[in-house]
Design an enzyme around this catalytic site. Structure first.
Site, short mmCIF file in Angstrom:
data_model
loop_
_atom_site.label_atom_id
_atom_site.label_comp_id
_atom_site.label_asym_id
_atom_site.label_seq_id
_atom_site.Cartn_x
_atom_site.Cartn_y
_atom_site.Cartn_z
N CYS A 94 -11.84 8.03 138.49
CA CYS A 94 -13.17 7.86 139.12
C CYS A 94 -14.04 6.93 138.29
CB CYS A 94 -13.87 9.21 139.31
SG CYS A 94 -13.12 10.23 140.59
N ALA A 95 -13.40 5.94 137.67
CA ALA A 95 -14.10 4.90 136.91
C ALA A 95 -13.32 3.60 137.10
CB ALA A 95 -14.20 5.28 135.43
#
Length: 455
Positions: A376-377
């Site tokens: 999620c980055a």
């Protein structure tokens, strides 16, 4: 701290008891082993102390702020005391508010909805999506990934100085990266923001479970974190900080609890007076058990002592990094370099392996749970990998941007509940997989690499 200092660390600090420490899992090669949970950055196991506190309270819980009965009154006191406990844990100022939410993501979306008109938001591309994406109704400046803490401060200063028009602004920054574990210069970034008339919110999801966080000492305007990363169960989070923007904003959710009074108007509509405290953004029956669990975790970490917890975690970090350094095929990902201070979060790639294949083999053949992917980055991981994952190996994920091979990495993360034996098993497993290869065949299923059990 060097690995040689293991004895002194073990003498002063043992792992905190957590749920699941004795869970066994099956191996694809046969038999069972005790599970090694090394995915703390996603969700840390609940502390036994927290679970015991919640279990003791559960028979007594009732709906808060509404009931005259004993259990409602008891639950109301417990809920508001939890708010005070969290405020103390975060070193909040006297006039700060603590709002209970569902998660860090929920907290930052709440704050995004409270931005004043015309507010500009400044956020580094290195942020978790929870901090990168909520600002949809604001003008957002995305800042390139810095390669030193000093560069981060200079980049922010230049961006704030050049903004036009010069109006309200908010900086969103992480305290510790969920990809590299590296600590960010929060106090210096806060000083830069305030010097240019901006406010700053700290995403402490990865920092608060590992290091003390003080709103007052760091001089940040808000801090957000999740209970499930702080050794509490799922479903609770916190946004704490300045009250004015929150007080002036429309309620995050409209409904009971957020409203002080509701009356019919002569024209047939309704007139609503909203609360101006934390309740303004806590409509509906709140997650009392979740708030209590977060407060219990805050107390447990405080009583354990962050000095001891940090010292032991540094020992574990060095143990893992030293073990990985002995495997030439492993490349640890970093923005700020090997000497940067960090929490127990380490991401790496292995030459010749697709990361999903490697993580699947760790799980299926060794009973070790890590995480693989982009965490999620996505912008940060793609920057760290340079758009070139090298030789993929087997089980390539189909998820890739146009023109790219599959880009992903492996993340190992640990914390206050991790015993030495878990990181030792992990390092041994990495060495064996790289040296000897996987002992099982794997295939891609729904985008995930899984053991092939069709034979």
């Amino acid at each position: 701290m060097s690995v040689s200092s293991a004895a002194s660390v073990q003498d002063i600090c043992s792992p905190l008891p957590v749920l699941g420490g004795d869970v066994t899992v099956p191996l694809v090669t046969g038999g069972e082993v005790t599970y090694v949970a090394l995915d703390y950055a996603a969700s840390a196991p609940a502390l036994q102390r927290v679970w015991d506190d919640v279990a003791a309270y559960a028979p007594y819980y009732g709906s808060v702020h509404r009931g005259a009965g004993y259990l409602s009154q008891l639950s109301t006191d417990l809920f508001e005391n939890a708010r005070r406990t969290v405020a103390e844990f975060l070193g909040c100022r006297d006039d700060d508010q603590v709002v209970f939410t569902r998660s860090t993501t929920d907290s930052l979306n709440l704050l995004a909805g409270a931005l004043p008109a015309g507010c500009q938001v400044f956020v580094f591309e290195t942020e978790h999506h929870a901090a990168l994406l909520p600002w949809r109704d604001a003008r957002v400046t995305y800042l390139d990934a810095p390669r030193t803490p000093g560069e981060a401060v200079r980049t922010l200063e230049h961006a704030l100085a050049d903004r036009d028009p010069y109006g309200p602004a908010l900086v969103c920054v992480t305290g510790a990266s969920n990809v590299t574990g590296e600590l960010w210069p929060v106090r210096e970034l806060a000083a830069a923001a305030h010097a240019h008339g901006a406010r700053i919110v700290l995403d402490a999801a990865q920092l608060a479970p590992h290091h003390p966080v003080s709103v007052r000492d760091l001089d940040v305007d808000w801090v957000a974190f999740s209970g499930h990363k702080l050794y509490a169960p799922f479903g609770s989070g916190v946004l704490a900080g300045r009250a004015d923007w929150l007080r002036e904003a429309e309620p995050y959710l409209a409904g009971g609890g957020a409203s002080r009074t509701v009356a019919r108007r002569e024209d047939g509509g309704v007139e609503v007076e909203w609360h101006d405290g934390a309740a303004r953004h806590e409509a509906g029956s709140p997650n009392v058990i979740g708030a209590y669990a977060v407060a219990s975790a805050c107390k447990a970490l405080t009583e354990a002592g962050f000095d001891s917890l940090v010292a032991r975690e540094r020992y574990l970090i060095e143990k893992v990094r030293a073990g990985l350094a002995e495997v030439p095929e492993v490349r640890v990902l970093s923005l700020f370099g090997d000497d940067a201070p960090r929490v127990g979060v380490i991401s790496f790639v292995v030459e010749g392996w697709n990361s999903s294949h490697f993580a699947a083999a760790l799980s299926a053949e060794y009973g070790i749970g890590v995480r693989d992917g982009l965490f999620c980055a996505h912008p940060l991981v793609r920057t760290l990998l340079g758009g070139d994952p090298g030789t993929q190996g087997e089980c390539g994920s189909p998820e890739a941007a146009p023109g790219e091979k599959s880009l992903n990495a492996i993340r190992v993360s640990f914390g206050a509940g991790t015993p030495d034996e878990h990181v030792e098993r992990f390092v041994t497993a990495v060495r064996e997989l790289v040296t000897d290869g996987a002992r099982w065949n794997y295939r891609t299923e729904n985008g995930r690499c899984v053991p092939d059990t069709s034979a």
